[in-house]
Motif scaffolding. Structure first.
Motif, PDB file in Angstrom:
ATOM      1  N   VAL A 140       0.864  -1.174   0.000  1.00 18.62           N
ATOM      2  CA  VAL A 140       0.000   0.000   0.000  1.00 18.62           C
ATOM      3  C   VAL A 140       0.899   1.222   0.000  1.00 18.62           C
ATOM      4  N   GLY A 141       0.854   1.979  -1.093  1.00 16.71           N
ATOM      5  CA  GLY A 141       1.697   3.157  -1.217  1.00 16.71           C
ATOM      6  C   GLY A 141       0.928   4.439  -0.958  1.00 16.71           C
ATOM      7  N   MET A 142       1.561   5.548  -1.293  1.00 16.58           N
ATOM      8  CA  MET A 142       0.988   6.856  -0.996  1.00 16.58           C
ATOM      9  C   MET A 142      -0.321   7.105  -1.733  1.00 16.58           C
ATOM     10  N   GLU A 143      -0.389   6.720  -3.010  1.00 17.42           N
ATOM     11  CA  GLU A 143      -1.603   6.989  -3.788  1.00 17.42           C
ATOM     12  C   GLU A 143      -2.834   6.414  -3.102  1.00 17.42           C
ATOM     13  N   LEU A 144      -2.754   5.158  -2.707  1.00 14.63           N
ATOM     14  CA  LEU A 144      -3.899   4.482  -2.099  1.00 14.63           C
ATOM     15  C   LEU A 144      -4.114   4.930  -0.655  1.00 14.63           C
ATOM     16  N   TYR A 145      -3.039   4.989   0.133  1.00 11.67           N
ATOM     17  CA  TYR A 145      -3.195   5.304   1.556  1.00 11.67           C
ATOM     18  C   TYR A 145      -3.723   6.722   1.768  1.00 11.67           C
ATOM     19  N   TYR A 146      -3.247   7.668   0.961  1.00 11.79           N
ATOM     20  CA  TYR A 146      -3.691   9.048   1.151  1.00 11.79           C
ATOM     21  C   TYR A 146      -5.155   9.244   0.756  1.00 11.79           C
ATOM     22  N   GLN A 147      -5.699   8.364  -0.057  1.00 10.67           N
ATOM     23  CA  GLN A 147      -7.110   8.451  -0.425  1.00 10.67           C
ATOM     24  C   GLN A 147      -8.001   7.699   0.571  1.00 10.67           C
ATOM     25  N   GLU A 148      -7.533   6.539   1.019  1.00 11.61           N
ATOM     26  CA  GLU A 148      -8.382   5.655   1.813  1.00 11.61           C
ATOM     27  C   GLU A 148      -8.048   5.634   3.299  1.00 11.61           C
ATOM     28  N   GLY A 149      -6.812   6.003   3.655  1.00 14.14           N
ATOM     29  CA  GLY A 149      -6.431   6.046   5.057  1.00 14.14           C
ATOM     30  C   GLY A 149      -6.360   4.675   5.716  1.00 14.14           C
ATOM     31  N   PRO A 150      -6.415   4.636   7.044  1.00 20.70           N
ATOM     32  CA  PRO A 150      -6.277   3.376   7.774  1.00 20.70           C
ATOM     33  C   PRO A 150      -7.320   2.318   7.409  1.00 20.70           C
ATOM     34  N   GLU A 151      -8.468   2.753   6.897  1.00 17.16           N
ATOM     35  CA  GLU A 151      -9.525   1.783   6.578  1.00 17.16           C
ATOM     36  C   GLU A 151      -9.058   0.721   5.600  1.00 17.16           C
ATOM     37  N   ILE A 152      -8.222   1.115   4.635  1.00 18.57           N
ATOM     38  CA  ILE A 152      -7.770   0.132   3.639  1.00 18.57           C
ATOM     39  C   ILE A 152      -6.837  -0.885   4.290  1.00 18.57           C
ATOM     40  N   ILE A 153      -6.071  -0.456   5.282  1.00 11.21           N
ATOM     41  CA  ILE A 153      -5.198  -1.381   6.011  1.00 11.21           C
ATOM     42  C   ILE A 153      -6.046  -2.386   6.784  1.00 11.21           C
ATOM     43  N   HIS A 154      -7.052  -1.902   7.476  1.00 10.49           N
ATOM     44  CA  HIS A 154      -7.923  -2.788   8.253  1.00 10.49           C
ATOM     45  C   HIS A 154      -8.626  -3.789   7.336  1.00 10.49           C
ATOM     46  N   TYR A 155      -9.071  -3.308   6.169  1.00  6.33           N
ATOM     47  CA  TYR A 155      -9.749  -4.205   5.226  1.00  6.33           C
ATOM     48  C   TYR A 155      -8.809  -5.315   4.764  1.00  6.33           C
ATOM     49  N   LEU A 156      -7.598  -4.947   4.351  1.00  6.56           N
ATOM     50  CA  LEU A 156      -6.650  -5.938   3.825  1.00  6.56           C
ATOM     51  C   LEU A 156      -6.254  -6.946   4.898  1.00  6.56           C
ATOM     52  N   LYS A 157      -6.037  -6.465   6.116  1.00  8.11           N
ATOM     53  CA  LYS A 157      -5.711  -7.388   7.199  1.00  8.11           C
ATOM     54  C   LYS A 157      -6.880  -8.326   7.481  1.00  8.11           C
ATOM     55  N   GLY A 158      -8.081  -7.784   7.410  1.00  2.98           N
ATOM     56  CA  GLY A 158      -9.255  -8.618   7.633  1.00  2.98           C
ATOM     57  C   GLY A 158      -9.419  -9.709   6.596  1.00  2.98           C
ATOM     58  N   GLN A 159      -8.856  -9.474   5.401  1.00  5.48           N
ATOM     59  CA  GLN A 159      -8.906 -10.461   4.328  1.00  5.48           C
ATOM     60  C   GLN A 159      -7.720 -11.435   4.380  1.00  5.48           C
ATOM     61  N   GLY A 160      -6.844 -11.241   5.367  1.00  6.12           N
ATOM     62  CA  GLY A 160      -5.728 -12.172   5.552  1.00  6.12           C
ATOM     63  C   GLY A 160      -4.486 -11.872   4.752  1.00  6.12           C
ATOM     64  N   HIS A 161      -4.389 -10.667   4.190  1.00  6.16           N
ATOM     65  CA  HIS A 161      -3.217 -10.322   3.389  1.00  6.16           C
ATOM     66  C   HIS A 161      -2.119  -9.709   4.259  1.00  6.16           C
ATOM     67  N   ARG A 162      -0.877  -9.999   3.916  1.00  2.79           N
ATOM     68  CA  ARG A 162       0.259  -9.334   4.548  1.00  2.79           C
ATOM     69  C   ARG A 162       0.467  -7.981   3.863  1.00  2.79           C
ATOM     70  N   ILE A 163       1.034  -7.020   4.598  1.00  4.11           N
ATOM     71  CA  ILE A 163       1.062  -5.647   4.085  1.00  4.11           C
ATOM     72  C   ILE A 163       2.440  -5.002   4.256  1.00  4.11           C
ATOM     73  N   PHE A 164       2.923  -4.422   3.165  1.00  2.00           N
ATOM     74  CA  PHE A 164       4.069  -3.515   3.173  1.00  2.00           C
ATOM     75  C   PHE A 164       3.489  -2.114   3.011  1.00  2.00           C
ATOM     76  N   LEU A 165       3.543  -1.317   4.078  1.00  3.15           N
ATOM     77  CA  LEU A 165       3.028   0.046   4.037  1.00  3.15           C
ATOM     78  C   LEU A 165       4.166   0.964   3.585  1.00  3.15           C
ATOM     79  N   ASP A 166       4.075   1.368   2.341  1.00  2.00           N
ATOM     80  CA  ASP A 166       5.178   2.040   1.643  1.00  2.00           C
ATOM     81  C   ASP A 166       4.956   3.553   1.624  1.00  2.00           C
ATOM     82  N   LEU A 167       5.231   4.206   2.771  1.00  4.64           N
ATOM     83  CA  LEU A 167       5.025   5.649   2.866  1.00  4.64           C
ATOM     84  C   LEU A 167       6.335   6.430   2.823  1.00  4.64           C
ATOM     85  N   LYS A 168       7.455   5.752   2.876  1.00  8.28           N
ATOM     86  CA  LYS A 168       8.776   6.381   2.686  1.00  8.28           C
ATOM     87  C   LYS A 168       8.947   7.630   3.552  1.00  8.28           C
TER      88      LYS A 168
END
Length: 239
Positions: free
Chosen positions: A33-61
């Motif tokens: 999850v990079g800046m384009e997606l995170y800045y539009q969706e915020g923490p909700e997208i992280i919670h959704y992906l974790k809820g679906q069982g995916h591992r996450i690299f949060l790429d905010l540099k």
């Protein structure tokens, strides 16, 4: 299966992400999850992906003064993602502060996220390094220096081109993570990447993880493209 592949979810909205992931109804992916997606969706997208069982690299540099990075990382640690990153150009103290924040923010009993540092973007050419960034060392020297600083700061690894992995492995050890973007199938366009390799080349060079985006996310059949990635990584299409 824990593949060493990180799929870059470079989409503008969460709905685009959900549509893409429908191609993998029974697959647990490692996603970025990079800046384009995170800045539009915020923490909700992280919670959704974790809820679906995916591992996450949060790429905010992250790249700021040490105290700001420390506070930011303390907050990000609570998301329970697997990898976060900073820019090595922020310096040793900033990288140390990033780790301090992660350790302070990680819930008791949980493993803190791996923290890695960006050395030089894979869109940066040798010419750009000298003419625009005013760095008079070679790309290899610069990347190796930044990787060494990251290791000395206690970080777990770096983001680099796969072409630089052998040097970093020799300098920083086999356990030091190398996460390598700029990976394309041989018949793909390079787009805005410069230091590009194929999946098979990345494996031969020793990359810990490869980050791949458009080759999968813009494929007509993403699941079939992912299977091709597995075959190419193993060298089954290079024999």
């Amino acid at each position: 299966m824990n593949d060493p592949f990180i799929v870059a979810l470079d989409f503008p909205t969460g709905e685009d992400v959900k549509a893409f992931l429908r191609s993998f109804p029974h697959e647990s992916l490692f996603v970025k999850v990079g800046m384009e997606l995170y800045y539009q969706e915020g923490p909700e997208i992280i919670h959704y992906l974790k809820g679906q069982g995916h591992r996450i690299f949060l790429d905010l540099k992250l790249h700021d003064i040490p105290n700001t990075v420390k506070r930011a990382m303390k907050g990000l640690a609570r998301f329970g993602v697997d990898i976060v990153n900073v820019h090595a150009a922020g310096g040793t103290r900033m990288m140390e502060a990033a780790l301090e924040g992660l350790e302070a923010g990680t819930p008791s009993g949980a493993r803190r996220p791996y923290c890695i540092a960006v050395t030089q973007l894979t869109s940066t050419s040798e010419q750009m390094l000298h003419r625009e960034l005013w760095i008079d060392r070679t790309m290899e020297e610069t990347v190796l220096h930044y990787a060494t600083l990251a290791k000395q700061s206690g970080l777990d690894g770096v983001v680099c081109s796969a072409k630089e992995v052998p040097l970093i492995r020799k300098q920083c050890g086999e356990a030091f993570l190398t996460v390598t973007p700029g990976v394309r199938f041989a018949d793909d366009e390079k787009n805005d990447q410069v230091r590009v390799v194929t999946p098979y080349e990345a494996r031969k060079l020793g990359a810990s993880f490869i980050v791949i985006g458009r080759s999968i996310t813009r494929a007509e059949n993403p699941a079939a493209a992912y299977e091709r990635l597995r075959r190419e990584w193993k060298g089954e299409e290079n024999e």
